[in-house]
Design a protein around this motif. Structure first.
Motif, mmCIF file in Angstrom:
data_model
loop_
_atom_site.group_PDB
_atom_site.id
_atom_site.type_symbol
_atom_site.label_atom_id
_atom_site.label_comp_id
_atom_site.label_asym_id
_atom_site.label_seq_id
_atom_site.Cartn_x
_atom_site.Cartn_y
_atom_site.Cartn_z
ATOM 1 N N HIS A 12 0.321 -1.085 -0.014
ATOM 2 C CA HIS A 12 0.487 -0.211 -0.138
ATOM 3 C C HIS A 12 0.186 1.080 0.190
ATOM 4 O O HIS A 12 0.913 2.186 -0.401
ATOM 5 C CB HIS A 12 -0.856 -0.156 0.819
ATOM 6 N N ARG A 13 2.574 1.511 0.447
ATOM 7 C CA ARG A 13 3.071 2.687 0.241
ATOM 8 C C ARG A 13 4.285 2.330 -1.464
ATOM 9 O O ARG A 13 5.028 3.348 -1.349
ATOM 10 C CB ARG A 13 4.139 2.223 1.134
ATOM 11 N N SER A 14 3.403 1.687 -2.491
ATOM 12 C CA SER A 14 4.104 1.785 -3.184
ATOM 13 C C SER A 14 3.007 2.087 -3.862
ATOM 14 O O SER A 14 1.809 1.313 -4.064
ATOM 15 C CB SER A 14 4.708 -0.095 -3.283
ATOM 16 N N LEU A 15 3.564 1.809 -5.763
ATOM 17 C CA LEU A 15 2.201 1.729 -7.412
ATOM 18 C C LEU A 15 3.504 0.455 -7.390
ATOM 19 O O LEU A 15 4.051 1.051 -8.399
ATOM 20 C CB LEU A 15 2.337 3.252 -7.201
ATOM 21 N N ASP A 16 2.920 -0.424 -7.158
ATOM 22 C CA ASP A 16 2.922 -2.184 -7.805
ATOM 23 C C ASP A 16 2.410 -1.994 -9.399
ATOM 24 O O ASP A 16 1.237 -2.181 -9.768
ATOM 25 C CB ASP A 16 1.598 -3.293 -7.533
ATOM 26 N N PRO A 17 4.215 -2.200 -10.402
ATOM 27 C CA PRO A 17 3.722 -2.514 -11.815
ATOM 28 C C PRO A 17 3.139 -3.552 -12.254
ATOM 29 O O PRO A 17 3.063 -3.973 -12.903
ATOM 30 C CB PRO A 17 5.087 -1.992 -12.242
ATOM 31 N N ILE A 18 3.857 -4.568 -11.649
ATOM 32 C CA ILE A 18 4.268 -5.853 -11.689
ATOM 33 C C ILE A 18 1.956 -5.922 -11.650
ATOM 34 O O ILE A 18 1.745 -7.231 -12.389
ATOM 35 C CB ILE A 18 4.750 -7.423 -10.502
ATOM 36 N N GLN A 19 1.432 -5.895 -10.889
ATOM 37 C CA GLN A 19 0.275 -6.348 -10.554
ATOM 38 C C GLN A 19 -0.607 -5.814 -12.158
ATOM 39 O O GLN A 19 -1.400 -6.489 -12.593
ATOM 40 C CB GLN A 19 -0.956 -5.984 -9.773
ATOM 41 N N ALA A 20 -0.265 -4.544 -11.828
ATOM 42 C CA ALA A 20 -1.309 -3.803 -12.885
ATOM 43 C C ALA A 20 -0.605 -4.446 -14.582
ATOM 44 O O ALA A 20 -2.168 -4.237 -15.073
ATOM 45 C CB ALA A 20 -0.591 -2.456 -13.469
ATOM 46 N N GLY A 21 0.602 -4.655 -14.332
ATOM 47 C CA GLY A 21 0.989 -5.093 -15.550
ATOM 48 C C GLY A 21 -0.033 -6.432 -16.143
ATOM 49 O O GLY A 21 -0.102 -7.368 -17.232
ATOM 50 N N CYS A 22 0.300 -7.136 -15.245
ATOM 51 C CA CYS A 22 -0.678 -8.657 -15.171
ATOM 52 C C CYS A 22 -1.866 -8.444 -15.400
ATOM 53 O O CYS A 22 -2.929 -9.634 -16.226
ATOM 54 C CB CYS A 22 -0.616 -9.288 -14.041
#
Length: 395
Positions: free
Chosen positions: A205-215
């Protein structure tokens, strides 16, 4: 004698040339040894021969005994960066390079056609352009040769162009297949970089996760295809590369993926380009991330002229008898840079089964496999069909 009988007479020479090419495969646009072997195979024939300036192409023109139009026959010559796994007497001698797509057969068959037609040049009411092309495997060799004037090599644009491709599976040996309209797909590339904010894996929650969005983007692209495009005008989007992160407990700053995109019509190709970008941008915005997306245009759709495709079928039936040619019910998702020629000249592209008789075409390793094997027995048939198409078109 018929072309089939004449081609059988030179079978040993065709096999020798094909094996020589197979042992020393070359990649891309610059094929000096391959070019040298082609020039040697054409030596002594009544041809006007030119070599390329920016690539190792060979263009040869046979002038017919009577004036008339020109016909173009094309054979590609380059190999693939594949390490061959076959144990043959002519296995590739160059590590990591292999004629895994059968272009060595195309080259030998076209050289054979040049010999067959040269012996009958007085019967031709027009000219034949033999297009020996490097760089089909992703290098746009046909486009380069068109830029260097191959279509005008005889003095006027050809009225028809024909290309051939062997397959190591799918078709039994000696069976020809083609169809009117689209026969091979356009092949484009979609590149995406998802930009987020890295952090600790325990606190996403303290980050912006590019892997989850990419998947999420990868799966959404498949839904886009099935819900946004007509199944009778097919689209294939395959993500073949996905990279992101360096450790299980680290959320990276970015993730990247790459997809191949296959289509069969200009309108669908334009639409899919727009929709791919819209989908990934929408998902990125929903997650508060940024995204860079680019669409690389590759080979266009290979489209057979309807009358020329029918002419190929009639010619094959007359040459080999019934049962050796069939109209394919559907196109192939692979792509071809002969498409550039067919954008300029009406013509047809035809497949030739070259699966060895001791293998099942349904399960044999297909083109581009390190275990693909192409049967030499089809070489005379390919040379005979090449020659017959030009001869019949100019008779």
């Amino acid at each position: 004698m018929t072309f089939t009988e004449e081609a059988l007479d030179i079978r040993d020479e065709l096999v020798e040339l094909r094996h020589s090419l197979h042992t020393t495969p070359e990649l891309g646009l610059h094929l000096p040894r391959t070019q040298e072997k082609v020039l040697a195979a054409l030596e002594g024939l009544p041809l006007e021969v030119k070599t390329g300036t920016t690539l190792s192409s060979v263009t040869a023109v046979l002038r017919g005994g009577r004036p008339g139009p020109a016909v173009l026959l094309r054979g590609d010559m380059d190999a693939l960066p594949v390490a061959e796994k076959n144990d043959l007497s002519y296995t590739s001698q160059l590590p990591g390079q292999m004629h895994a797509c059968g272009h060595d057969l195309h080259t030998a068959m076209l050289a054979g056609a040049a010999r067959l037609l040269s012996a009958r040049r007085e019967e031709l009411a027009g000219d034949v352009i033999f297009m020996f092309q490097p760089g089909e495997e992703g290098y746009e060799g046909a486009k380069h040769m068109i830029g260097e004037g191959v279509l005008d090599a005889a003095g006027a644009r050809p009225v028809a162009a024909y290309g051939m491709h062997v397959v190591s599976a799918m078709l039994p040996p000696g069976l020809f297949a083609s169809r009117p309209g689209p026969i091979m797909a356009a092949a484009d590339t979609f590149l995406v970089t998802v930009k987020g904010r890295g952090g600790h894996g325990s606190s996403p929650h303290r980050s912006l996760d590019p892997i989850q969005a990419g998947c999420e983007m990868v799966t959404a692209l498949q839904t886009m295809v099935t819900r946004g495009f007509d199944v009778f005008d097919p689209v294939v989007v395959t993500v073949g590369s996905f990279h992101g992160g360096s450790a299980d407990n680290v959320i990276p700053d970015e993730a990247r993926f790459e997809a191949t995109v296959r289509t069969f019509s200009k309108d669908t190709r334009t639409k899919v380009k727009r929709r791919l970008v819209e989908v990934v941008r929408g998902i990125a915005a929903a997650h508060g991330l940024e995204v860079e997306a680019s669409f690389g245009m590759g080979y266009p759709v290979t489209v057979n002229n309807e009358s020329e495709a029918a002419f190929v079928g009639r010619t094959a039936d007359e040459l080999f008898g019934p049962g050796r040619y069939f109209v394919s019910p559907q196109p192939v998702m692979g792509s071809e840079d002969f498409s550039y020629v067919l954008e300029e000249v009406p013509g047809a592209f035809v497949f030739l089964g070259a699966c060895p008789p001791d293998r099942d075409p349904a399960t044999a390793p297909y083109n581009h496999s390190p275990e693909a094997i192409f049967d030499d027995s089809v070489l005379p048939d390919g040379a005979a069909l090449y020659a017959s198409l030009a001869h019949a078109r100019l008779s």
